[in-house]
Design a protein around this motif. Structure first.
Motif, PDB file in Angstrom:
ATOM      1  N   PRO A   1      36.176  41.896  54.587  1.00 62.91           N
ATOM      2  CA  PRO A   1      36.591  42.233  53.227  1.00 62.91           C
ATOM      3  C   PRO A   1      37.701  41.323  52.706  1.00 62.91           C
ATOM      4  O   PRO A   1      37.787  41.080  51.496  1.00 62.91           O
ATOM      5  CB  PRO A   1      37.076  43.685  53.351  1.00 62.91           C
ATOM      6  N   GLN A   2      38.540  40.793  53.615  1.00 63.94           N
ATOM      7  CA  GLN A   2      39.562  39.849  53.163  1.00 63.94           C
ATOM      8  C   GLN A   2      38.910  38.605  52.567  1.00 63.94           C
ATOM      9  O   GLN A   2      39.292  38.130  51.488  1.00 63.94           O
ATOM     10  CB  GLN A   2      40.471  39.455  54.324  1.00 63.94           C
ATOM     11  N   LEU A   3      37.917  38.070  53.267  1.00 63.38           N
ATOM     12  CA  LEU A   3      37.213  36.874  52.783  1.00 63.38           C
ATOM     13  C   LEU A   3      36.451  37.172  51.496  1.00 63.38           C
ATOM     14  O   LEU A   3      36.383  36.333  50.589  1.00 63.38           O
ATOM     15  CB  LEU A   3      36.260  36.347  53.857  1.00 63.38           C
ATOM     16  N   ALA A   4      35.870  38.378  51.420  1.00 63.63           N
ATOM     17  CA  ALA A   4      35.161  38.762  50.191  1.00 63.63           C
ATOM     18  C   ALA A   4      36.134  38.832  49.013  1.00 63.63           C
ATOM     19  O   ALA A   4      35.821  38.373  47.907  1.00 63.63           O
ATOM     20  CB  ALA A   4      34.469  40.103  50.390  1.00 63.63           C
ATOM     21  N   GLY A   5      37.302  39.411  49.248  1.00 63.19           N
ATOM     22  CA  GLY A   5      38.305  39.484  48.194  1.00 63.19           C
ATOM     23  C   GLY A   5      38.774  38.112  47.766  1.00 63.19           C
ATOM     24  O   GLY A   5      38.917  37.825  46.569  1.00 63.19           O
ATOM     25  N   ILE A   6      39.021  37.224  48.748  1.00 63.27           N
ATOM     26  CA  ILE A   6      39.448  35.862  48.425  1.00 63.27           C
ATOM     27  C   ILE A   6      38.372  35.126  47.632  1.00 63.27           C
ATOM     28  O   ILE A   6      38.669  34.385  46.686  1.00 63.27           O
ATOM     29  CB  ILE A   6      39.788  35.105  49.723  1.00 63.27           C
ATOM     30  N   ALA A   7      37.112  35.340  48.012  1.00 59.29           N
ATOM     31  CA  ALA A   7      36.010  34.703  47.289  1.00 59.29           C
ATOM     32  C   ALA A   7      35.980  35.157  45.833  1.00 59.29           C
ATOM     33  O   ALA A   7      35.777  34.344  44.917  1.00 59.29           O
ATOM     34  CB  ALA A   7      34.679  35.019  47.972  1.00 59.29           C
ATOM     35  N   LEU A   8      36.188  36.453  45.601  1.00 60.79           N
ATOM     36  CA  LEU A   8      36.241  36.955  44.226  1.00 60.79           C
ATOM     37  C   LEU A   8      37.382  36.321  43.444  1.00 60.79           C
ATOM     38  O   LEU A   8      37.227  35.945  42.278  1.00 60.79           O
ATOM     39  CB  LEU A   8      36.406  38.472  44.237  1.00 60.79           C
ATOM     40  N   ILE A   9      38.531  36.191  44.090  1.00 54.64           N
ATOM     41  CA  ILE A   9      39.683  35.577  43.433  1.00 54.64           C
ATOM     42  C   ILE A   9      39.373  34.138  43.047  1.00 54.64           C
ATOM     43  O   ILE A   9      39.605  33.713  41.903  1.00 54.64           O
ATOM     44  CB  ILE A   9      40.925  35.619  44.353  1.00 54.64           C
ATOM     45  N   VAL A  10      38.851  33.367  44.003  1.00 59.37           N
ATOM     46  CA  VAL A  10      38.570  31.951  43.755  1.00 59.37           C
ATOM     47  C   VAL A  10      37.518  31.781  42.662  1.00 59.37           C
ATOM     48  O   VAL A  10      37.664  30.952  41.757  1.00 59.37           O
ATOM     49  CB  VAL A  10      38.126  31.255  45.058  1.00 59.37           C
TER      50      VAL A  10
END
Length: 284
Positions: free
Chosen positions: A261-270
């Protein structure tokens, strides 16, 4: 108290910084452009009421940031400044009376949701109050070298997105370093009083880093569109601050399956940030 107070303080600081960014950019566009590093730019801007209003917002942001860092981990507080980008674009659209299209609202929502997911999954912990000098020295040297290289490369480019991006990234490093030094200074003030605060090297170091950040920010604002400098500034600040929190203050984030979920959140941010960047919103 938990994470509520540092989050509230950080959100206030992010809003104040976003307002300051917009006001300072509008003021920076009213003074002659410079092809090189020009300290006199600040003297020109001091004559602009809009820029002075931006400085007041910077001061308010500094107070909020200091309070947040005194009560919460660096790895929690500084990533919240990612919200500066959508906030700055929203404020800029209000000042110019331009309505944001639906796709930009979706991008803003993506940044906000991604940040919430990433931070909830990472759950940064740790609030170390003292960092030994031997930990500081390599960090200070690395940050100084990176800032000089980025500023040199940026100032050699013509006005545009590349120049603003390089200078925005250099500003981000200075902001992250300022926050890391400020965190120690705030704990010194709380634990040992004003005398110790005024004699601590970290106090003067964070002031110097903050002044460098301010000067670099003005050149970044003048060097290209807001949507080039602001993403570099906000994403760079969050990334470098996270690294400094782990390296200097030994803060911890969740590992294992929490990384998904951390990577998913970062992907959404980017994705949200790049969508906002490509849109050209707030460029003027």
């Amino acid at each position: 108290m938990g994470v509520v107070l540092p989050v509230l303080f950080a959100l206030f600081a992010a809003f104040s910084n976003a307002l300051a960014t917009v006001l300072q950019r509008r003021a920076a566009l009213t003074v002659p452009q410079s092809d090189s590093f020009r300290p006199g730019l600040i003297l020109d801007l001091l004559r602009r009421p809009l820029w002075l209003a931006g400085i007041l917002a910077v001061i308010a942001a500094g107070v909020g940031q200091a309070a947040a860092l005194a009560t919460g981990p660096l790895a929690l507080v500084q990533p919240l400044f990612v919200l500066e980008l959508p906030l700055a674009l929203l404020i800029a659209s209000l000042l110019t009376r331009e309505r944001l299209p639906a796709r930009l609202w979706a991008a803003v929502a993506g940044v906000v949701a991604g940040l919430g997911v990433a931070l909830a999954a990472a759950s940064p912990t740790g609030n170390r109050t003292h960092v030994e000098l031997d930990r500081w020295v390599p960090v200070l040297v690395a940050c100084a070298v990176a800032v000089v290289v980025l500023a040199t490369v940026g100032l050699r480019r013509p006005p545009g997105r590349a120049r603003a991006g390089c200078l925005g990234t250099a500003t981000a490093i200075c902001y992250a370093l300022t926050a890391a030094l400020m965190k120690t200074s705030m704990h010194i003030l709380t634990d040992a009083g004003t005398g110790a605060f005024l004699t601590a090297w970290q106090t003067y170091a964070f002031c110097a880093a903050g002044i460098a950040a301010l000067l670099l920010l003005e050149h970044a604002m003048q060097g290209g569109p807001l949507v080039a400098s602001q993403p570099a500034l906000t994403l760079g600040d969050a990334t470098v601050s996270l690294a400094l929190g782990i390296l200097l203050y030994e803060e911890h984030v969740r590992a294992g399956w929490w990384l998904l979920p951390q990577l998913a959140g970062i992907a959404l941010i980017v994705l949200g940030v790049f969508a906002l960047t490509r849109s050209g919103a707030g460029a003027t």
